[in-house]
Design a protein around this motif. Structure first.
Motif, mmCIF file in Angstrom:
data_model
loop_
_atom_site.group_PDB
_atom_site.id
_atom_site.type_symbol
_atom_site.label_atom_id
_atom_site.label_comp_id
_atom_site.label_asym_id
_atom_site.label_seq_id
_atom_site.Cartn_x
_atom_site.Cartn_y
_atom_site.Cartn_z
ATOM 1 N N UNK A 17 0.832 -1.207 0.000
ATOM 2 C CA UNK A 17 0.000 0.000 0.000
ATOM 3 C C UNK A 17 0.867 1.258 0.000
ATOM 4 N N UNK A 18 1.882 1.286 0.845
ATOM 5 C CA UNK A 18 2.741 2.468 0.933
ATOM 6 C C UNK A 18 3.523 2.670 -0.362
ATOM 7 N N UNK A 19 4.046 1.588 -0.927
ATOM 8 C CA UNK A 19 4.836 1.736 -2.155
ATOM 9 C C UNK A 19 3.967 2.178 -3.330
ATOM 10 N N UNK A 20 2.725 1.742 -3.378
ATOM 11 C CA UNK A 20 1.830 2.184 -4.451
ATOM 12 C C UNK A 20 1.450 3.655 -4.268
ATOM 13 N N UNK A 21 1.168 4.052 -3.041
ATOM 14 C CA UNK A 21 0.775 5.443 -2.798
ATOM 15 C C UNK A 21 1.925 6.425 -3.014
ATOM 16 N N UNK A 22 3.165 5.969 -2.869
ATOM 17 C CA UNK A 22 4.316 6.851 -3.052
ATOM 18 C C UNK A 22 4.692 7.035 -4.518
ATOM 19 N N UNK A 23 4.153 6.203 -5.406
ATOM 20 C CA UNK A 23 4.502 6.304 -6.813
ATOM 21 C C UNK A 23 3.854 7.522 -7.461
ATOM 22 N N UNK A 54 12.867 2.337 -8.371
ATOM 23 C CA UNK A 54 13.034 1.557 -7.152
ATOM 24 C C UNK A 54 11.669 1.228 -6.532
ATOM 25 N N UNK A 55 10.752 2.189 -6.549
ATOM 26 C CA UNK A 55 9.418 1.944 -5.994
ATOM 27 C C UNK A 55 8.661 0.890 -6.801
ATOM 28 N N UNK A 56 8.834 0.897 -8.117
ATOM 29 C CA UNK A 56 8.190 -0.116 -8.953
ATOM 30 C C UNK A 56 8.732 -1.501 -8.617
#
Length: 76
Positions: A17-23, A54-56
């Motif tokens: 959830x956090x990695x998707x919201x930060x993209x 990196x987030x992807x």
């Protein structure tokens, strides 16, 4: 063992959830596609080293681990 897998499931879910919201939003890319701009910047040349790349990668790996963990929990 089952408790550990449930805790791991929750942690992986939060990471996803956090990695998707930060993209960054991909809506801006559509306007560049229509206009046909071919400007080369530092970020287009080094796309694999940026924060977005990196987030992807983090999102893909955490989603795979989340799916595998969910399947293991259903089998147990």
């Amino acid at each position: 063992m089952k408790t550990f897998l449930f805790v791991l499931e929750a942690v992986l879910g939060l990471i996803v959830v956090v990695s998707i919201l930060m993209q960054k939003s991909k809506a801006d890319a559509l306007s560049g596609l229509i206009q046909g701009s071919k400007s080369e910047t530092f970020f287009t040349k080094n796309k694999s080293k940026t924060k977005e790349a990196m987030l992807v990668k983090v999102t893909i790996v955490s989603m795979l681990l989340f799916a595998i963990n969910t399947i293991v929990l259903n089998i147990i």
